[in-house]
Every structure is written in structure tokens, then in C-alpha cells.
Design a protein around this motif. Sequence first.
Motif, short mmCIF file in Angstrom:
data_model
loop_
_atom_site.label_atom_id
_atom_site.label_comp_id
_atom_site.label_asym_id
_atom_site.label_seq_id
_atom_site.Cartn_x
_atom_site.Cartn_y
_atom_site.Cartn_z
N GLU A 106 0.72 -1.17 0.13
CA GLU A 106 0.01 -0.06 0.00
C GLU A 106 0.93 1.06 -0.10
O GLU A 106 0.61 2.26 -0.78
CB GLU A 106 -0.80 -0.02 1.30
CG GLU A 106 -1.72 1.15 1.23
CD GLU A 106 -2.57 1.19 2.49
OE1 GLU A 106 -3.86 2.18 2.63
OE2 GLU A 106 -2.74 0.24 3.39
N ASP A 107 2.02 1.24 0.98
CA ASP A 107 2.93 2.28 0.87
C ASP A 107 3.40 2.56 -0.43
O ASP A 107 3.71 3.98 -1.00
CB ASP A 107 3.82 2.41 2.04
CG ASP A 107 3.39 2.20 3.42
OD1 ASP A 107 2.10 2.73 3.49
OD2 ASP A 107 3.94 1.53 4.17
N LEU A 108 3.89 1.62 -1.14
CA LEU A 108 4.65 1.68 -2.23
C LEU A 108 3.59 2.09 -3.40
O LEU A 108 4.17 2.82 -4.37
CB LEU A 108 5.32 0.32 -2.72
CG LEU A 108 6.41 -0.02 -1.97
CD1 LEU A 108 6.98 -1.76 -2.02
CD2 LEU A 108 7.69 0.91 -2.27
N PHE A 109 2.50 1.59 -3.42
CA PHE A 109 1.46 1.84 -4.14
C PHE A 109 1.30 3.37 -4.20
O PHE A 109 1.16 4.12 -5.29
CB PHE A 109 0.30 0.86 -4.12
CG PHE A 109 -0.63 1.28 -5.50
CD1 PHE A 109 -0.87 0.50 -6.58
CD2 PHE A 109 -1.79 2.17 -5.25
CE1 PHE A 109 -1.69 0.47 -7.59
CE2 PHE A 109 -2.70 2.23 -6.23
CZ PHE A 109 -2.55 1.49 -7.17
N LEU A 110 1.12 3.89 -3.10
CA LEU A 110 0.89 5.34 -3.27
C LEU A 110 1.92 6.32 -3.42
O LEU A 110 1.83 7.14 -4.06
CB LEU A 110 0.51 5.60 -1.70
CG LEU A 110 -0.75 5.06 -1.17
CD1 LEU A 110 -1.00 5.70 0.56
CD2 LEU A 110 -2.09 5.59 -1.57
N GLN A 111 3.14 5.59 -3.47
CA GLN A 111 4.40 6.59 -3.77
C GLN A 111 4.53 6.51 -5.24
O GLN A 111 4.73 7.29 -5.83
CB GLN A 111 5.46 5.82 -2.86
CG GLN A 111 5.44 6.12 -1.51
CD GLN A 111 6.61 5.43 -0.76
OE1 GLN A 111 7.62 4.81 -1.50
NE2 GLN A 111 6.51 5.14 0.26
N CYS A 113 2.29 4.70 -7.88
CA CYS A 113 1.23 4.24 -8.62
C CYS A 113 0.08 4.95 -8.72
O CYS A 113 -0.64 4.96 -9.61
CB CYS A 113 0.85 2.68 -8.63
SG CYS A 113 2.51 1.67 -8.39
N ALA A 114 -0.10 5.69 -7.51
CA ALA A 114 -1.57 6.17 -7.49
C ALA A 114 -1.65 7.64 -8.25
O ALA A 114 -2.92 7.73 -8.42
CB ALA A 114 -1.69 6.73 -5.71
N THR A 115 -0.84 8.24 -8.74
CA THR A 115 -0.87 9.39 -9.39
C THR A 115 -1.67 8.88 -10.69
O THR A 115 -2.60 9.79 -11.25
CB THR A 115 0.47 9.70 -9.77
OG1 THR A 115 1.27 10.18 -8.59
CG2 THR A 115 0.46 11.09 -10.98
N CYS A 116 -1.43 7.79 -11.32
CA CYS A 116 -2.16 7.29 -12.56
C CYS A 116 -3.30 6.38 -12.18
O CYS A 116 -4.57 6.52 -12.88
CB CYS A 116 -1.22 6.74 -13.50
SG CYS A 116 0.41 7.61 -14.02
N HIS A 117 -3.38 5.68 -11.21
CA HIS A 117 -4.38 4.49 -10.99
C HIS A 117 -5.05 4.85 -9.86
O HIS A 117 -6.13 3.91 -9.56
CB HIS A 117 -3.50 3.24 -10.80
CG HIS A 117 -2.59 2.70 -12.12
ND1 HIS A 117 -3.24 2.41 -13.15
CD2 HIS A 117 -1.29 2.43 -12.17
CE1 HIS A 117 -2.35 1.94 -14.10
NE2 HIS A 117 -0.98 2.15 -13.69
N GLY A 118 -5.03 5.93 -9.26
CA GLY A 118 -5.79 6.11 -7.88
C GLY A 118 -5.24 5.36 -6.61
O GLY A 118 -4.63 4.42 -6.85
N GLU A 119 -5.67 6.14 -5.64
CA GLU A 119 -5.25 5.23 -4.21
C GLU A 119 -5.65 3.96 -4.29
O GLU A 119 -5.23 3.13 -3.36
CB GLU A 119 -5.68 6.38 -3.05
CG GLU A 119 -5.06 7.77 -3.22
CD GLU A 119 -5.55 8.45 -1.72
OE1 GLU A 119 -6.20 7.87 -1.00
OE2 GLU A 119 -5.04 9.57 -1.94
N PHE A 120 -6.92 3.77 -4.64
CA PHE A 120 -7.58 2.35 -4.64
C PHE A 120 -7.58 1.56 -5.70
O PHE A 120 -8.55 0.86 -5.95
CB PHE A 120 -8.82 2.46 -3.72
CG PHE A 120 -8.91 3.19 -2.42
CD1 PHE A 120 -8.23 2.45 -1.42
CD2 PHE A 120 -9.05 4.59 -2.66
CE1 PHE A 120 -8.27 3.33 -0.25
CE2 PHE A 120 -9.32 5.16 -0.96
CZ PHE A 120 -8.61 4.48 0.07
N GLY A 121 -6.80 2.12 -6.73
CA GLY A 121 -6.91 1.26 -8.08
C GLY A 121 -8.25 1.75 -9.06
O GLY A 121 -8.22 1.16 -9.90
N GLU A 122 -8.75 2.81 -8.77
CA GLU A 122 -9.84 3.04 -9.25
C GLU A 122 -9.70 3.91 -10.54
O GLU A 122 -10.54 4.17 -11.26
CB GLU A 122 -10.96 3.86 -8.43
CG GLU A 122 -10.55 5.67 -8.43
CD GLU A 122 -9.49 5.72 -7.22
OE1 GLU A 122 -8.95 6.62 -6.71
OE2 GLU A 122 -8.85 4.49 -6.70
N GLY A 123 -8.38 4.20 -10.77
CA GLY A 123 -7.98 5.00 -11.96
C GLY A 123 -8.04 6.37 -11.99
O GLY A 123 -9.15 7.09 -11.43
#
Length: 262
Positions: A106-111, A113-123
Amino acid sequence: MWKSAEALLAAAVAGAVGLAVLPAGADPAAPAKPGTAAQKTGETGKLQQAVNVPAPGSAPASAPASAPVIGLGRTALPEEIAAWNIDVRPDGEGLPAGAGSVRRGEDLFLQNCATCHGEFGEGAGRWPVLAGGRGTLQSDRPEKTIGSFWPYASTVFDYVHRAMPFGNNQSLSADDTYAIVAYLLNLNDLVPEDYVLSKDNFPKVDLPNQPNFFDDDRETAEKAFWKNDPCMADCAGAVHVTARAQVLNVTPDADPPKGNLE
């Protein structure tokens, strides 16, 4: 198939390394020495490039007819092959050693991936949606996410490890990749929050849509429709216009937008 892929990678890397310029009369199969890419020959001091070109007055080097030696490139090093050979199969073949938890992911994703894919993978914006969409594949607007459409967890790992983050691909360690994939699986309700994904338990993760993927069976399923004498000209007969866009009311009445469509 797996060994054939390694052989292809070795050939590709060998071709990408470049041309080895050998001195006249040298054995192309011998290891190249630093600083001997070109050598002066004769009294003229001209450079002699040897790419299967014999020196003047010398006999051509013999080589087996089945495997001619042309003096191009060199054998790929094991570390060069390893840098290319990073694909992962559904059974876990090709996975690196390592592990990663959902919480770390979760921490790595927020750092990353979230810019493109959203905090919860919603895009975010028009970037791909990674979570949700279960049961939408037969609807008019299906959502093809990891949990609704993708066939294998290895597909997720391979893509993240190979191509993500966007603009900084292959910067994630094996442990980081395991953690991000674990978080994505959790977002799709496929593993619990305390789950730790590793090379050992990876093959046990099943995605919901996997049974709907199958090997290409056109050789048997469609062979009955193949023709020995296919039509190559005027096959459809005369073409007649049966309707026009304006009649069907699909042509916009207003002028088309100018400039940025957004």
C-alpha cells in the motif's frame, strides 16, 4: 519453449552488443581482447576490418557449412541474458526470490502508482482501472481489471516488474514488486490484508477469470471453415449502399469542436 526463449534472448543480446572488428587472419571464435578492435597490417598502416573478409593474398578461413562464422558480435554474457530474461509464467517459473506484504505494498503503491491509477486502483483520469469490475464483462461497459478480467497473477507481476512505474520502469526491487502485487490482489478482494506474497505461495493465487482463457484452438475449432481455394477477387459481389449516416441520425448537427477535444 522456455529454453527456446533463452536461446532467442542470447541471440538478440549478441546482435545488440555490436560489431567486433577483428584483425586480419584472426580466429573469429577466439575471445576478443580489449584494445584490439582494429589492427594495422602491412607497411601501409591501413586498418584491416575482418568481418569474414580475408587479408589480401591469404586463403579464406574454413568454417562448417551448417554454421558459418561471420565475426559479428560475441557470445552474450550470463548477466546480459539475465537482464532480458525476466518474464514470469503462470506456474511461477521465472519469479525472482523475494516476498512482500499487502501493508508494504500500500505504501509503495501510493508513492509510485496512485498518481495514475488512484489510491484504490480506481483509475485517475483516463489511466487504467486496476480494481473492481467483477461481473461486468458481459455488460455494455465492461471494466477489465485485475479482479474481473486478467487471467493470472503472474501477468500482474510480469507487467509491474517490467514496465512500471511509468517513466521509471524496472526501478522496483523484487520485494517491492511482490508487495505492490499483493496490494493489488487485496484491492480486488483476492487476498486478506495480512497476506504476504512470495515466490513460494505465488502459484496458489487464482484470479476469477482464469477459466475463461484457453489455448488458441483455431487449428481444430475453425478448420472446418477453411477453404482450399479461397476467393481472392470480387468475393462479395456488388456493393449497395443501404443507409447513410444522416438518415440514421448518427451525424452530429453542430460543427465539430476545434482545438483541444477536452
